[in-house]
Enzyme design. Structure first.
Site, PDB file in Angstrom:
ATOM      1  N   TYR A   1       0.863  -1.185   0.000  1.00  0.00           N
ATOM      2  CA  TYR A   1       0.000   0.000   0.000  1.00  0.00           C
ATOM      3  C   TYR A   1       0.891   1.222   0.000  1.00  0.00           C
ATOM      4  O   TYR A   1       1.841   1.305   0.788  1.00  0.00           O
ATOM      5  CB  TYR A   1      -0.900  -0.007   1.244  1.00  0.00           C
ATOM      6  CG  TYR A   1      -1.770   1.233   1.368  1.00  0.00           C
ATOM      7  CD1 TYR A   1      -2.780   1.496   0.439  1.00  0.00           C
ATOM      8  CD2 TYR A   1      -1.591   2.139   2.410  1.00  0.00           C
ATOM      9  CE1 TYR A   1      -3.579   2.622   0.546  1.00  0.00           C
ATOM     10  CE2 TYR A   1      -2.390   3.270   2.530  1.00  0.00           C
ATOM     11  CZ  TYR A   1      -3.385   3.502   1.591  1.00  0.00           C
ATOM     12  OH  TYR A   1      -4.166   4.622   1.700  1.00  0.00           O
TER      13      TYR A   1
ATOM     14  N   ASP B   1       9.678   3.035  -0.155  1.00  0.00           N
ATOM     15  CA  ASP B   1       8.621   3.717   0.592  1.00  0.00           C
ATOM     16  C   ASP B   1       8.796   3.388   2.074  1.00  0.00           C
ATOM     17  O   ASP B   1       8.431   2.312   2.533  1.00  0.00           O
ATOM     18  CB  ASP B   1       7.247   3.253   0.078  1.00  0.00           C
ATOM     19  CG  ASP B   1       6.109   3.984   0.773  1.00  0.00           C
ATOM     20  OD1 ASP B   1       6.363   4.728   1.744  1.00  0.00           O
ATOM     21  OD2 ASP B   1       4.947   3.796   0.348  1.00  0.00           O
TER      22      ASP B   1
ATOM     23  N   LYS C   1       4.302   9.397   8.290  1.00  0.00           N
ATOM     24  CA  LYS C   1       3.949   8.896   9.625  1.00  0.00           C
ATOM     25  C   LYS C   1       4.864   9.379  10.741  1.00  0.00           C
ATOM     26  O   LYS C   1       4.694  10.492  11.237  1.00  0.00           O
ATOM     27  CB  LYS C   1       3.892   7.381   9.591  1.00  0.00           C
ATOM     28  CG  LYS C   1       2.796   6.870   8.654  1.00  0.00           C
ATOM     29  CD  LYS C   1       2.354   5.484   8.986  1.00  0.00           C
ATOM     30  CE  LYS C   1       1.400   4.912   7.949  1.00  0.00           C
ATOM     31  NZ  LYS C   1       0.026   4.795   8.392  1.00  0.00           N
TER      32      LYS C   1
HETATM   33  N1  PLP Z   1       3.030   4.273   2.049  1.00  0.00           N
HETATM   34  C1  PLP Z   1       2.881   3.340   2.997  1.00  0.00           C
HETATM   35  C2  PLP Z   1       3.860   2.218   3.057  1.00  0.00           C
HETATM   36  C3  PLP Z   1       1.843   3.435   3.918  1.00  0.00           C
HETATM   37  O1  PLP Z   1       1.704   2.482   4.855  1.00  0.00           O
HETATM   38  C4  PLP Z   1       0.952   4.523   3.840  1.00  0.00           C
HETATM   39  C5  PLP Z   1      -0.149   4.653   4.802  1.00  0.00           C
HETATM   40  O2  PLP Z   1      -0.443   3.799   5.590  1.00  0.00           O
HETATM   41  C6  PLP Z   1       1.137   5.460   2.827  1.00  0.00           C
HETATM   42  C7  PLP Z   1       2.191   5.319   1.955  1.00  0.00           C
HETATM   43  C8  PLP Z   1       0.210   6.617   2.709  1.00  0.00           C
HETATM   44  O3  PLP Z   1       0.432   7.533   3.742  1.00  0.00           O
HETATM   45  P1  PLP Z   1      -0.705   8.541   4.213  1.00  0.00           P
HETATM   46  O4  PLP Z   1      -1.766   7.743   4.877  1.00  0.00           O
HETATM   47  O5  PLP Z   1       0.019   9.480   5.128  1.00  0.00           O
HETATM   48  O6  PLP Z   1      -1.183   9.236   2.996  1.00  0.00           O
END
Ligand code: PLP
Length: 442
Positions: A146, A249, A277
């Protein structure tokens, strides 16, 4: 005292005329919680209190945004300082330079830094940058990862029926939402994770067309799933060999498993890295960072990245305070969270074993997730879809609430250990964990 959540229920009823599903994300509403969600009111340290006055040990910690726990004094003071001296100055600011320099010191791959607000935005911008810099259209995205709710990556990030996934050599793309740009997924190549041969095949199938390989370092949105030994390095090598950008990521893992996240732990040097986060310590702050030559393409007239709220001043103050605590004391914060997590996970696994309940606590450092399965391990998205009893997880987590333990009942989302958690929290949690097992599985 009996456990009641009447005020949560009443508040949920009140939302009916004004909100959708009780709040602003499905993961906080009845789709996850059942009849109605818990309404939380305040939190401090490792504890969170709901509107009925029930106190819980919180292992969810704002989806992982709170590496120091709730309302850490260093962070709250920093927030007050920023808020009382102007929340948003809409100019260049010194605090932005300072936090960027801090990130540079923590993670050598951050030759240049750009701030955004959320992980989704940072991913979006990094993909645009990769396409702009390489002049290529396609990206490789892995099953079960995700990367936020941006159209181009919103595919197979939810669990699906195993029989709908297709053959691993030609995975079926299942969009996670209606309403996507109908061409959005055309340039997204879906590949099983932990399978380097599959990545090589994808690269061979689209010569010269792939701008980026995008990956989580540890899968953190399908429970917790570890990279196979050498897999991440192999991805990086393949990307480098084909002039494809390697985008790591670290929205979840950044500043969490080590100051420099997965890149530090696995010795990687990504072209671009995404943070979110934990960076903002509870405030909306994200960043994408990377090699100077690539990042330079963001210059005026190149790859556009705007945002009224970019580099929130309050968020940057919170980030500076939090990063200082995390990097003080020679890694003390990280020793703490790994140690507490090890105790929690081995204790929890032991309780399942004693009762012969087929469940695993999958863990990577301070990140953990319980999966109800009779398999020895869950190794990828396909395993998760096929072998995990997600209903059992939801029932179990909901039962834990009554014993004062809070994890998200969302079956794919992991829990985290923070600096605020203590050995006493572990002992209390394990006591409750056993009682909840007896409630649900006996
Ligand atoms: N990338 C990863 C690995 C994530 O777990 C998340 C959210 O859980 C995101 C991107 C997206 O981040 P946000 O919820 O701050 O938009």
């Amino acid at each position: 005292m009996t456990y009641t959540t009447e005020r949560s229920e009443a508040l949920y009823q009140r939302t009916a005329g004004v909100l959708i599903e009780g709040g602003s994300s499905a993961s906080r509403g009845p789709a996850t919680f059942g009849d109605y969600p818990l309404f939380m009111e305040r939190a401090e340290g490792s504890r969170i209190l709901d509107v009925d006055g029930n106190s819980y040990i919180d292992w969810m910690m704002g989806f992982g945004v709170l590496p120091l726990g709730h309302a850490h004094p260093a962070v709250t003071q920093a927030i007050v300082e920023a808020a009382t001296s102007g929340a948003h100055l809409a100019t260049a600011t010194e605090i932005e330079v300072e936090v960027a320099e801090l990130i540079q010191r923590i993670t050598p791959a951050a030759e240049r830094v750009r701030f955004a607000n959320t992980g989704t935005e940072a991913v979006m911008a990094a993909i645009r940058l990769a396409r702009g810099y390489t002049g290529r259209p396609k990206i490789i995205k892995f099953e079960g990862h995700y990367h936020g709710w941006y159209d181009d990556v919103l595919v197979n990030s939810n669990p699906q029926l195993f029989t709908a996934l297709g053959h691993p050599r030609d995975p079926v793309k299942i969009a996670d939402s209606s309403g996507l740009n109908r061409h959005a997924l055309e340039d997204t190549i879906l590949v099983p994770w932990n399978d380097l041969a599959a990545v090589e095949r994808a690269i061979a199938a689209y010569p010269g067309q792939i701008a980026a390989i995008l990956t989580e370092g540890v899968m953190a949105n399908m429970g917790i799933i570890l990279p196979a030994p050498g897999f991440l390095q192999g991805l990086q090598d393949l990307a480098n060999a084909h002039q494809i950008l390697f985008i790591l990521d670290e929205t979840v893992t950044g500043f969490r498993i080590a100051p420099g996240g997965c890149a530090e732990h696995f010795g990687l040097r990504p072209d671009l890295t995404i943070y979110g986060k934990a960076l903002g310590a509870g405030l909306p702050l994200a960043a994408f960072v990377g090699k100077a030559e690539i990042m330079a393409a963001l210059g005026w007239g190149g790859v556009l990245h705007y945002g009224t709220q970019n580099a929130s001043r309050i968020g940057l103050y919170a980030a500076r305070a939090s990063l200082r605590v995390l990097t003080a004391d020679d890694g003390g914060a990280y020793h703490h969270v790994w140690r507490i997590a090890d105790a929690l996970c081995s204790g929890w696994q032991g309780l399942f074993a004693q009762r012969q309940i087929p469940a695993l606590v999958q863990q990577f450092g301070p990140m953990l997730h319980i999966v109800f399965t009779d398999r020895p391990a869950i190794r990828d998205y396909r395993d998760f879809c096929r072998y995990v009893d997600r209903g059992a997880y939801t029932r179990y987590v909901r039962a834990l609430f009554a014993h004062g333990i809070y994890l998200t009942p969302m079956t794919t989302l992991h829990s985290v250990v923070t600096l605020a958690h203590t050995e006493e929290d572990v002992a209390l949690t394990l006591e409750a964990a056993g009682k909840a097992m007896d409630d649900v599985f006996r």
